[in-house]
Scaffold this motif. Structure first.
Motif, short mmCIF file in Angstrom:
data_model
loop_
_atom_site.label_atom_id
_atom_site.label_comp_id
_atom_site.label_asym_id
_atom_site.label_seq_id
_atom_site.Cartn_x
_atom_site.Cartn_y
_atom_site.Cartn_z
N TYR A 58 38.43 18.14 18.14
CA TYR A 58 38.53 19.37 17.34
C TYR A 58 39.95 19.58 16.88
N ASP A 71 42.76 23.60 21.17
CA ASP A 71 41.91 24.81 21.24
C ASP A 71 42.72 26.03 20.81
N ASN A 104 37.07 36.69 21.39
CA ASN A 104 36.04 35.87 22.01
C ASN A 104 34.69 35.99 21.33
N CYS A 107 35.14 33.48 18.64
CA CYS A 107 35.24 32.06 18.99
C CYS A 107 34.15 31.57 19.92
N SER A 108 33.35 32.45 20.50
CA SER A 108 32.22 31.98 21.29
C SER A 108 30.87 32.30 20.67
N PRO A 112 31.23 28.83 16.78
CA PRO A 112 30.58 27.60 17.25
C PRO A 112 29.20 27.39 16.63
N LEU A 113 28.61 28.45 16.13
CA LEU A 113 27.27 28.33 15.58
C LEU A 113 27.30 28.03 14.09
N ALA A 117 29.77 20.42 13.02
CA ALA A 117 28.82 19.61 13.79
C ALA A 117 27.43 20.26 13.80
N VAL A 118 27.41 21.57 13.98
CA VAL A 118 26.12 22.27 14.03
C VAL A 118 25.44 22.26 12.66
N TYR A 121 23.93 18.97 12.01
CA TYR A 121 22.70 18.83 12.79
C TYR A 121 21.53 19.49 12.07
N ILE A 122 21.76 20.69 11.59
CA ILE A 122 20.68 21.41 10.92
C ILE A 122 20.29 20.71 9.63
N TRP A 134 21.11 29.91 8.34
CA TRP A 134 21.43 29.85 9.78
C TRP A 134 22.82 30.44 10.05
N HIS A 138 23.95 34.14 12.05
CA HIS A 138 24.80 34.27 13.24
C HIS A 138 26.10 34.98 12.94
N LYS A 141 25.22 38.69 12.73
CA LYS A 141 24.97 39.23 14.08
C LYS A 141 26.30 39.53 14.77
#
Lengths: 218, 179
Positions: A58, A71, A104, A107-108, A112-113, A117-118, A121-122, A134, A138, A141
């Motif tokens: 990353y 990070d 947080n 970043c959490s 990440p969503l 990479a995600v 994948y989708i 997608w 997120h 939200k």
């Protein structure tokens, strides 16, 4: 003198919101750095050299002399401790905790969503048409949560009238939400107002993806 | 130490927690290591107690854990850990060495940002519905393994008895949820 000024190296990708956070921090603290681009779309994060720096592949990665920090959360804390000018965390413990909490959430629970990479994948496993919905779902939200969290605490910026950690994490996420994922900002009046405030600050503007050396428009 | 039934309790620290919540577990671990007494207040997530008006006042995001320390309310396990580390510096959970400190924070982030969010129930349900029932486990395993492989590489030159040396540090607190 020139050598001293460029002691700091930042491995970054123009569009990476995590890298954007640190670029803002470096700007606010008046820290010069050498920008080293890592092209994530071309897979440069998987090169042996980069893997030595950060095995999870990353960006961002900060190199400060002998010290290598990966990070964005860890880099942020490192910078805050090593270069205390222009503090980016309030001294009041409650307000400091609020900054950690807001950072947080981004970043959490959000970034990440919707990272590369995600989304890949989708695109591969579900369908290319599902990527944006997608990510939008997120992000929105998370933005709803942030509106609730910050509404009784925000001033000119997220947690008061000074720029702190929460702002550094929020600004890139809002930027990405608007530019890439069709987020309806009308639903988020506080974040919209904060975004306008961020856009007025040169330290945020200079850190924006489109202003980086590896941006396609550069 | 913790009292479930209002026995010997601290008048100061209160932890709202759910027994199964890994994020609550991190904080319980930290409180124990630091030798801090606290009153345990259970929030039954399965029964929706996180949506009660009382809890909503503490954390409008309806998550556990929440720490209440006198007049200060802290939510989010990462924020709570950082708060505890500063307010109660006994038995530090972050090394003073800058490289090791950064490593602890990086590992904590890998777990709380790169591993855990990707095996949340809602995400796994999505993969199951959109890709197939076998995908659910595969997706979770792939992401956990990716994270663990990275952690193995990151920690191999540092690990002593515990992850980054001889002292239980913040990173260990984060490991539980995946083990």
């Amino acid at each position: 003198m020139a050598h001293e000024e460029k002691k700091l190296k930042l491995y970054s990708y123009w569009r990476s919101s995590c890298s954007f956070r640190i670029r803002i921090a470096l700007n606010l603290k008046g820290l010069k750095y050498q920008y080293i681009p890592v092209n994530l779309l071309k897979g440069e994060q998987f090169s042996p050299e980069f893997q030595k720096l950060n095995p999870i592949g990353y960006v961002p990665v900060l190199v400060d002399g002998e010290i290598i920090v990966s990070d964005s959360f860890a880099i942020f804390m490192y910078l805050e401790e090593k270069y205390p000018q222009h503090p980016l965390l309030p001294s009041d413990l409650q307000k400091k905790a609020l900054n950690f909490q807001a950072a947080n959430i981004v970043c959490s629970s959000i970034q990440p969503l919707q990272n590369l990479a995600v989304l890949k994948y989708i695109e591969e496993k579900v369908s290319p048409d599902d990527k944006i919905p997608w990510a939008k779902l997120h992000i929105e939200k998370g933005f709803e949560a942030l509106e609730k969290l910050l509404k009784d605490h925000a001033g000119r910026y997220a947690t008061g009238d000074e720029v702190f950690m929460a702002d550094l994490f929020l600004a890139p996420q809002i930027h990405a939400g608007i530019k890439r994922f069709n987020v309806d900002m009308a639903k988020f009046p506080l974040l919209s107002r904060l975004n306008e405030a961020y856009n007025e600050l040169p330290q945020f503007q200079n850190a924006m993806p489109e202003n980086q050396p590896d941006s396609p428009s550069a | 130490m913790a009292a479930k039934d209002g026995g010997e309790v601290s008048s100061k620290l209160v932890l709202y927690s759910y027994w199964q919540s890994s994020c609550s577990w991190r904080v319980r671990f930290a409180l124990n290591l630091k030798g801090i007494s606290y009153e345990y207040k259970a929030v039954n997530l399965a029964k929706g107690e996180q949506f009660s008006p009382e809890f909503e006042k503490l954390n409008p995001l309806h998550f556990v854990p929440v720490l209440v320390d006198g007049g200060v309310i802290v939510s989010d396990s990462y924020a709570i850990l950082m708060y505890l580390e500063e307010k109660y510096p006994q038995r530090t959970l972050l090394p003073t060495d800058a490289q090791r400190k950064a490593l602890n924070l990086q590992v904590a982030s890998i777990i709380s940002s790169s591993i855990q969010p990707l095996h949340m129930l809602s995400i796994l349900k999505y993969t199951e519905e959109k890709v197939g029932p076998q995908e659910r486990l595969l997706f979770a395993q792939t992401n956990i393994e990716k994270g663990f492989l990275a952690l193995e590489k990151l920690l191999k030159d540092f690990a002593g008895k515990y992850a980054t040396g001889e002292v239980v540090c913040m990173v260990l607190l984060e490991f539980h949820l995946c083990s």
